[in-house]
Write an enzyme that holds these catalytic residues in place. Sequence first.
Site, mmCIF file in Angstrom:
data_model
loop_
_atom_site.group_PDB
_atom_site.id
_atom_site.type_symbol
_atom_site.label_atom_id
_atom_site.label_comp_id
_atom_site.label_asym_id
_atom_site.label_seq_id
_atom_site.Cartn_x
_atom_site.Cartn_y
_atom_site.Cartn_z
ATOM 1 N N ASP A 107 -5.409 12.526 -23.708
ATOM 2 C CA ASP A 107 -6.422 11.306 -23.661
ATOM 3 C C ASP A 107 -6.051 9.945 -22.751
ATOM 4 O OD1 ASP A 107 -8.916 10.378 -25.225
ATOM 5 O OD2 ASP A 107 -7.311 8.646 -25.595
ATOM 6 N N GLU A 154 -7.480 13.547 -19.118
ATOM 7 C CA GLU A 154 -8.777 13.265 -19.235
ATOM 8 C C GLU A 154 -8.649 11.713 -18.700
ATOM 9 O OE1 GLU A 154 -11.659 10.463 -22.051
ATOM 10 O OE2 GLU A 154 -9.518 10.329 -21.810
#
Lengths: 656, 656
Positions: free
Chosen positions: B383, B412
């Site tokens: 993330d 990401e």
Amino acid sequence: MIQNYEGRKRVVIENVIPQVECGAYPAKRTINEPCTVEADVFADGHDVVQARLAFRQAGKKQWQYKPMQFLINDRWSATFTPTTEGDWEYTIQGWVDHFLSWQHGLKKKFEDNQDVSVELQIGRQLMEEGASRLTGKEAKRLTKLMNQFSDTAEQATAVALAQDRELTELMYSTHDKNQDVKQYEKILGLKVERERARFSSWYEFFPRSAAAEPGRHGTFRDCIRLLPRISEMGFDVIYFPPIHAIGEKNRKGKNNATNASEGDVGSPWAIGSRLGGHKSIQQDLGSFEDFEALVNEAKNYGIEIALDYALQCAPDHPYVQEHPQWFKWRPDGTVQYAENPPKKYQDVLPFNFENDDWQNMWKELKDIIDFWVARGVKIFRVDNPHTKPFAFWEWMIAAVQKKNPEVLFLAEAFTKPRVMERLGKVGFTQSYTYFTWRETREELEEYMNDLTKTEVREYFRPNFWPNTPDILPPHLTHGDEAAHISRMILAATLSSNWGMYGPVYEFGINKPMPAKEEYVDNEKYQLHHWDWNRRTRISETIARINLIRKENEALQYTNNIVVSQADNAHLFTFAKKSPVGNNIVIVVVNLDFRWKQAGWIKVPLAELGLPNHLNYRVHDLLSGHTYHWQNEWNYVELEPSTMPAHILQLEAPNIS
Amino acid sequence: MIQNYEGRKRVVIENVIPQVECGAYPAKRTINEPCTVEADVFADGHDVVQARLAFRQAGKKQWQYKPMQFLINDRWSATFTPTTEGDWEYTIQGWVDHFLSWQHGLKKKFEDNQDVSVELQIGRQLMEEGASRLTGKEAKRLTKLMNQFSDTAEQATAVALAQDRELTELMYSTHDKNQDVKQYEKILGLKVERERARFSSWYEFFPRSAAAEPGRHGTFRDCIRLLPRISEMGFDVIYFPPIHAIGEKNRKGKNNATNASEGDVGSPWAIGSRLGGHKSIQQDLGSFEDFEALVNEAKNYGIEIALDYALQCAPDHPYVQEHPQWFKWRPDGTVQYAENPPKKYQDVLPFNFENDDWQNMWKELKDIIDFWVARGVKIFRVDNPHTKPFAFWEWMIAAVQKKNPEVLFLAEAFTKPRVMERLGKVGFTQSYTYFTWRETREELEEYMNDLTKTEVREYFRPNFWPNTPDILPPHLTHGDEAAHISRMILAATLSSNWGMYGPVYEFGINKPMPAKEEYVDNEKYQLHHWDWNRRTRISETIARINLIRKENEALQYTNNIVVSQADNAHLFTFAKKSPVGNNIVIVVVNLDFRWKQAGWIKVPLAELGLPNHLNYRVHDLLSGHTYHWQNEWNYVELEPSTMPAHILQLEAPNIS
């Protein structure tokens, strides 16, 4: 190992240019020529990042700094200008700037009507930390501003004080010794040479053809008498083919005949005989005193004498007897001559660079340069450098320039692109080019882009020659006077370094050997008599062009070229702007040597930093005419028999 | 110093690719994926030069060799195929080949009717020297051929024997230990990962929404029941948002409300509470046993479970108490939450990577990965990696993969290009991309060129997603079923790695939050019930596409794309050919989701290695239709409501 990471330095610095072969070789500039450095500098997250350029003369400890300007997409730029000859160094530093991040965040939060009292306390902490890194007057000034800031009761006032310019500058200066400043992992090199490395006009002739009267072998004293003439044409380098003793064994005759006849003078590139080698002077040219007199007298005209450095020997060169190990010997006991099978060049022996005694050979070959440097020669045109190892050039040029950074080397390499580029990387100051064979607009544009819009621009300085003693291109053979003028104008305006094999060019001589792109009755193999008092329209235009070059700084650079468009395929146009100052020159050349061509050309106003809508005057430095132009597209017509080109100085209200 | 030069090694090796940031980072391949290496290799002069590629697994001493093929302009090429996971190395070697130079010269001289008796003696010398460098059988064979050659009385026969193939090969092999072989100054790295690094199909869903009946919190056991369904659609990676204990302090409510209401489940990205941190499982999802059962059962379907690695903490994460030094504290004694001024994210605390205890923090953060690797997780979706230092990723990924080279990381990162690229360089296996916002033909073509025709191709593996829980692009909002099918086909055929946030996509849900490009009633903040038994035309096409990908190796690569032309701007077409084998697929997509579009598209036959004049069949793997096509330009029409794309397998006489 985790210890190898600078865990708290969050800035990344990448893709720094100029950078030649990952930093293995230096980029090049001349004294006072700006060097613009770009880099990607960024960090993780949203904090404000700052970047600066660090530069210094090699050997100095202290860096000088320039703040970098943000361009786009994490790209930053800054320019420094080296002020002395020799090696310079540069690198990039970057840091996460917590003060600026805080400053920006504070403003946004306040404008969003958030309570910023805690943020103001954080600012005070940052300023305290900053002040602790400064000393003396600066520390005092910062402390004063900090106290003003935190003594303020009104949040609005404090937020305004936080944006204070002096405060910002003082906080910026605290990064000088900040441990969190990240430095790019490489220190890159910049090789700085004197101006003539970038801006030079060469005139080549054979000193043995310098005599005023026919039939006599020319001398250096004759050459002295030619200096005013060459100076009037505006040249600043005279380049001589080799001036050394010429081999007698296997000497070539006129028009490259395998065997010389009685009285044939031979090719000066067949160096060495019982009378001496690379440190000798061919006796008919005169003495060392004569040569030094010429060098000194030329200096008075602002002209330098460039010598030819041709690493090959005639079979009777003294080296062959003194250092037989430097040559290749055949099983039949004969020495190996030069060849490119099935062709043989029996008047010339190559050095065998793979011999076991290579270190002594390298030293002796370098000693030739030192010998002539001691006699006032600071420029060498190097014959066929691409047939000697690159490592030798790298070592030799660096060794010479370490002591004499003013010595320049022109590579006479007409060979494959990677090889030519490599010679530039390993140290050659300038190089001959493919210009001589680039004729159409497309060819010229593509070639200029290869030279000036790629990494090549950083280390390869082109020197454009419309002809040489070896090369008489067909467009000159078929094109007569307009062709000579057009090609010469192209050479001298496209490239800030240019040259010509002079007498034949001035006099428009263009008769080739049958089925060859070479001059017939070539001076390479015989004496020639020239009427040195004669002036031609070609020589007058040469003088004009060289004067225009001296008066327009824009033409003293090559990488600043912007090739532009014309609606007539025979018209080739480009513009140049001086990197310093505001000199702008637009050149338009009619590439059709026979017929008048007319059409609309585009002046690349945007690339020149000018508004697209503009009224301006252009002054033709060749004809003296002035035209009133408007915006980008303007009309020209060029009659080659009058003058095949415009060289237009742009005068706009904001350009002085 | 002259001693530092390898004076007799005349070969230059430059511009070796692949080469990431001057060799600072490895290029990437997967097991059995060919790696083509190119280099400029040349020497001074006219001698024949040879070049070879040297490669090996890192840690091995012996190089393996491949002769390089000459391309053009001193450029050479060779290909090797790494066969195992982990680090590989490669470099280039080159030498001046005196035997080949002699061989070529001899032939030319003989054909020119020169006497070659001395040349034949030179050849004998070269062969003797060569034989002295060989041993055993090879030395004997070379000696035999040498004697045959020199025993020959006839020059013509000797010249012919000199060109003998076996002789040439034996002489080539003498360079294995030749001191004059020059090696490129760098040894370059190649990071080889398992096939799924290059070819993968991801399905994202929230396990808490996996329950068969409405109103109940989903569990890992529910997820096990969904495996057949996901497997039928052809996915091989299931990616879960964080599965850990969710913070209770400052928990967000439905639709990102600042304050949660009673019963709100919160965002799984707000990790950590009194119940545990990054090594815990949110208790409603089940136990560690349940999780491991899911991982194992998925494996039976050829599916891997990918976890989310989100380096941030809820305010009640145990780290905040245990390691307060890892966070930033404000002057008022509160801990610093995430912010992007003026926005605040009070449910989430960032780690302070500039803290003095960074080494211990790095080790603990890596330990999270090791913890889940030990529980069978080999893929992590990371993330927002761009908000943590690059140096951390470089260290962490290398440290994990040193022990577990099978572990893959998907970045990401939706951020600036240089930042995204850097994450690829420092070790991320794959990355999210800008695909989601590339809509027109020009945008798609430009983006594919950026990704696959620049240095980026060597280290940045794109993973194309038509949507994510954070991103509902307007073309899906306005486009309905054909848009979903079209964008999914683009993602899955342009990129060999693709994925989707599954349930909403399958069911064509496309309602945004007002004025946002984000799903309303987002699962990020609330439970959702899905009718897991429902099949749609979208899910059936997904299954079809993933099957086509499995059966067509051409679609299992991304860098092999050739974008081509169409005479209708709504038609986007490209081709892919498998690097090994002869599988060729042509994709045509109608970018107009509403109306039928027809036109002529160009099949890039030349780029696919096929003749320009060719009769061939294309078989549409979506519709099952077969068309007879000829040469480059062929006609297509695509009705979006039927099927907005062709995926055409090319069958030509010489393609099996």
